[in-house]
Design a protein around this motif. Sequence first.
Motif, PDB file in Angstrom:
ATOM      1  N   GLN A   1     -11.557  15.044  -6.157  1.00 54.90           N
ATOM      2  CA  GLN A   1     -11.608  13.953  -5.205  1.00 54.90           C
ATOM      3  C   GLN A   1     -11.049  12.689  -5.834  1.00 54.90           C
ATOM      4  O   GLN A   1     -11.296  12.406  -7.007  1.00 54.90           O
ATOM      5  CB  GLN A   1     -13.058  13.684  -4.773  1.00 54.90           C
ATOM      6  N   VAL A   2     -10.287  11.964  -5.050  1.00 56.20           N
ATOM      7  CA  VAL A   2      -9.725  10.692  -5.495  1.00 56.20           C
ATOM      8  C   VAL A   2     -10.235   9.592  -4.573  1.00 56.20           C
ATOM      9  O   VAL A   2     -10.295   9.776  -3.357  1.00 56.20           O
ATOM     10  CB  VAL A   2      -8.190  10.715  -5.468  1.00 56.20           C
ATOM     11  N   GLN A   3     -10.616   8.493  -5.160  1.00 53.65           N
ATOM     12  CA  GLN A   3     -11.068   7.345  -4.370  1.00 53.65           C
ATOM     13  C   GLN A   3     -10.307   6.099  -4.752  1.00 53.65           C
ATOM     14  O   GLN A   3      -9.964   5.909  -5.931  1.00 53.65           O
ATOM     15  CB  GLN A   3     -12.564   7.095  -4.590  1.00 53.65           C
ATOM     16  N   LEU A   4     -10.059   5.255  -3.762  1.00 52.01           N
ATOM     17  CA  LEU A   4      -9.478   3.939  -3.993  1.00 52.01           C
ATOM     18  C   LEU A   4     -10.491   2.898  -3.537  1.00 52.01           C
ATOM     19  O   LEU A   4     -10.964   2.958  -2.404  1.00 52.01           O
ATOM     20  CB  LEU A   4      -8.180   3.758  -3.213  1.00 52.01           C
ATOM     21  N   VAL A   5     -10.799   1.969  -4.403  1.00 51.51           N
ATOM     22  CA  VAL A   5     -11.769   0.934  -4.073  1.00 51.51           C
ATOM     23  C   VAL A   5     -11.106  -0.424  -4.206  1.00 51.51           C
ATOM     24  O   VAL A   5     -10.638  -0.797  -5.286  1.00 51.51           O
ATOM     25  CB  VAL A   5     -13.008   1.004  -4.987  1.00 51.51           C
ATOM     26  N   GLU A   6     -11.067  -1.150  -3.086  1.00 53.17           N
ATOM     27  CA  GLU A   6     -10.444  -2.478  -3.051  1.00 53.17           C
ATOM     28  C   GLU A   6     -11.498  -3.561  -3.185  1.00 53.17           C
ATOM     29  O   GLU A   6     -12.651  -3.384  -2.789  1.00 53.17           O
ATOM     30  CB  GLU A   6      -9.698  -2.676  -1.729  1.00 53.17           C
ATOM     31  N   SER A   7     -11.074  -4.685  -3.719  1.00 53.35           N
ATOM     32  CA  SER A   7     -11.959  -5.841  -3.805  1.00 53.35           C
ATOM     33  C   SER A   7     -11.119  -7.111  -3.832  1.00 53.35           C
ATOM     34  O   SER A   7      -9.901  -7.056  -4.042  1.00 53.35           O
ATOM     35  CB  SER A   7     -12.843  -5.764  -5.056  1.00 53.35           C
ATOM     36  N   GLY A   8     -11.780  -8.244  -3.594  1.00 53.03           N
ATOM     37  CA  GLY A   8     -11.113  -9.529  -3.742  1.00 53.03           C
ATOM     38  C   GLY A   8     -10.806 -10.262  -2.460  1.00 53.03           C
ATOM     39  O   GLY A   8     -10.324 -11.398  -2.492  1.00 53.03           O
ATOM     40  N   GLY A   9     -11.055  -9.650  -1.316  1.00 56.35           N
ATOM     41  CA  GLY A   9     -10.793 -10.343  -0.062  1.00 56.35           C
ATOM     42  C   GLY A   9     -11.809 -11.434   0.192  1.00 56.35           C
ATOM     43  O   GLY A   9     -12.779 -11.594  -0.546  1.00 56.35           O
ATOM     44  N   GLY A  10     -11.576 -12.199   1.251  1.00 54.64           N
ATOM     45  CA  GLY A  10     -12.513 -13.249   1.598  1.00 54.64           C
ATOM     46  C   GLY A  10     -11.889 -14.305   2.470  1.00 54.64           C
ATOM     47  O   GLY A  10     -10.793 -14.120   3.009  1.00 54.64           O
ATOM     48  N   LEU A  11     -12.602 -15.414   2.594  1.00 55.84           N
ATOM     49  CA  LEU A  11     -12.143 -16.552   3.390  1.00 55.84           C
ATOM     50  C   LEU A  11     -11.581 -17.620   2.461  1.00 55.84           C
ATOM     51  O   LEU A  11     -12.225 -17.982   1.464  1.00 55.84           O
ATOM     52  CB  LEU A  11     -13.316 -17.119   4.187  1.00 55.84           C
ATOM     53  N   VAL A  12     -10.397 -18.118   2.783  1.00 54.89           N
ATOM     54  CA  VAL A  12      -9.761 -19.141   1.954  1.00 54.89           C
ATOM     55  C   VAL A  12      -9.049 -20.129   2.867  1.00 54.89           C
ATOM     56  O   VAL A  12      -8.587 -19.765   3.961  1.00 54.89           O
ATOM     57  CB  VAL A  12      -8.789 -18.486   0.950  1.00 54.89           C
ATOM     58  N   GLN A  13      -8.941 -21.360   2.422  1.00 58.16           N
ATOM     59  CA  GLN A  13      -8.233 -22.376   3.190  1.00 58.16           C
ATOM     60  C   GLN A  13      -6.724 -22.218   3.033  1.00 58.16           C
ATOM     61  O   GLN A  13      -6.255 -21.683   2.023  1.00 58.16           O
ATOM     62  CB  GLN A  13      -8.658 -23.766   2.729  1.00 58.16           C
ATOM     63  N   PRO A  14      -5.970 -22.689   4.008  1.00 57.83           N
ATOM     64  CA  PRO A  14      -4.508 -22.658   3.856  1.00 57.83           C
ATOM     65  C   PRO A  14      -4.085 -23.352   2.564  1.00 57.83           C
ATOM     66  O   PRO A  14      -4.622 -24.399   2.202  1.00 57.83           O
ATOM     67  CB  PRO A  14      -4.028 -23.428   5.091  1.00 57.83           C
ATOM     68  N   GLY A  15      -3.138 -22.723   1.889  1.00 60.06           N
ATOM     69  CA  GLY A  15      -2.690 -23.229   0.593  1.00 60.06           C
ATOM     70  C   GLY A  15      -3.452 -22.671  -0.587  1.00 60.06           C
ATOM     71  O   GLY A  15      -3.052 -22.880  -1.735  1.00 60.06           O
ATOM     72  N   GLY A  16      -4.520 -21.975  -0.308  1.00 58.52           N
ATOM     73  CA  GLY A  16      -5.339 -21.410  -1.376  1.00 58.52           C
ATOM     74  C   GLY A  16      -4.808 -20.095  -1.906  1.00 58.52           C
ATOM     75  O   GLY A  16      -3.731 -19.632  -1.508  1.00 58.52           O
ATOM     76  N   SER A  17      -5.590 -19.507  -2.806  1.00 58.69           N
ATOM     77  CA  SER A  17      -5.187 -18.268  -3.481  1.00 58.69           C
ATOM     78  C   SER A  17      -6.313 -17.252  -3.447  1.00 58.69           C
ATOM     79  O   SER A  17      -7.496 -17.607  -3.420  1.00 58.69           O
ATOM     80  CB  SER A  17      -4.818 -18.548  -4.941  1.00 58.69           C
ATOM     81  N   LEU A  18      -5.923 -15.993  -3.470  1.00 57.28           N
ATOM     82  CA  LEU A  18      -6.835 -14.874  -3.631  1.00 57.28           C
ATOM     83  C   LEU A  18      -6.147 -13.817  -4.471  1.00 57.28           C
ATOM     84  O   LEU A  18      -4.911 -13.717  -4.469  1.00 57.28           O
ATOM     85  CB  LEU A  18      -7.228 -14.256  -2.283  1.00 57.28           C
TER      86      LEU A  18
END
Length: 120
Positions: free
Chosen positions: A1-18
Amino acid sequence: QVQLVESGGGLVQPGGSLRLSCAASGRIFGVGAMGWYRQAPGKQRELVATVTAGSVTDYADSVKGRFTISRDNAKNTVFLQMNSLKPEDTADYYCNVAIQYNSNTWGDYWGRGTQVTVSS
């Protein structure tokens, strides 16, 4: 079995970074191309960026100069650094990875997605 786990999303203001991360785990013999796609509400899923096993990158025109894709082969992880974010970048972001899961078989795997919202 292979799994992919994502992280790092969220709410940010325009001009911001993630910074998004996607880690592959499980029975992995090799990892090929890795990429990020996104799907905004009411729209089709679209390619954002890809990186080959040899670290050759490609980007959608809409994110060139703002997003950077990279990979850590030792950790089977792909990253997406997103700078100068715009409201139109709001979407669910999915990683996609080509994985060799036995000596002669490759599969195409998707993460479950992580939400990115750019809003003031």
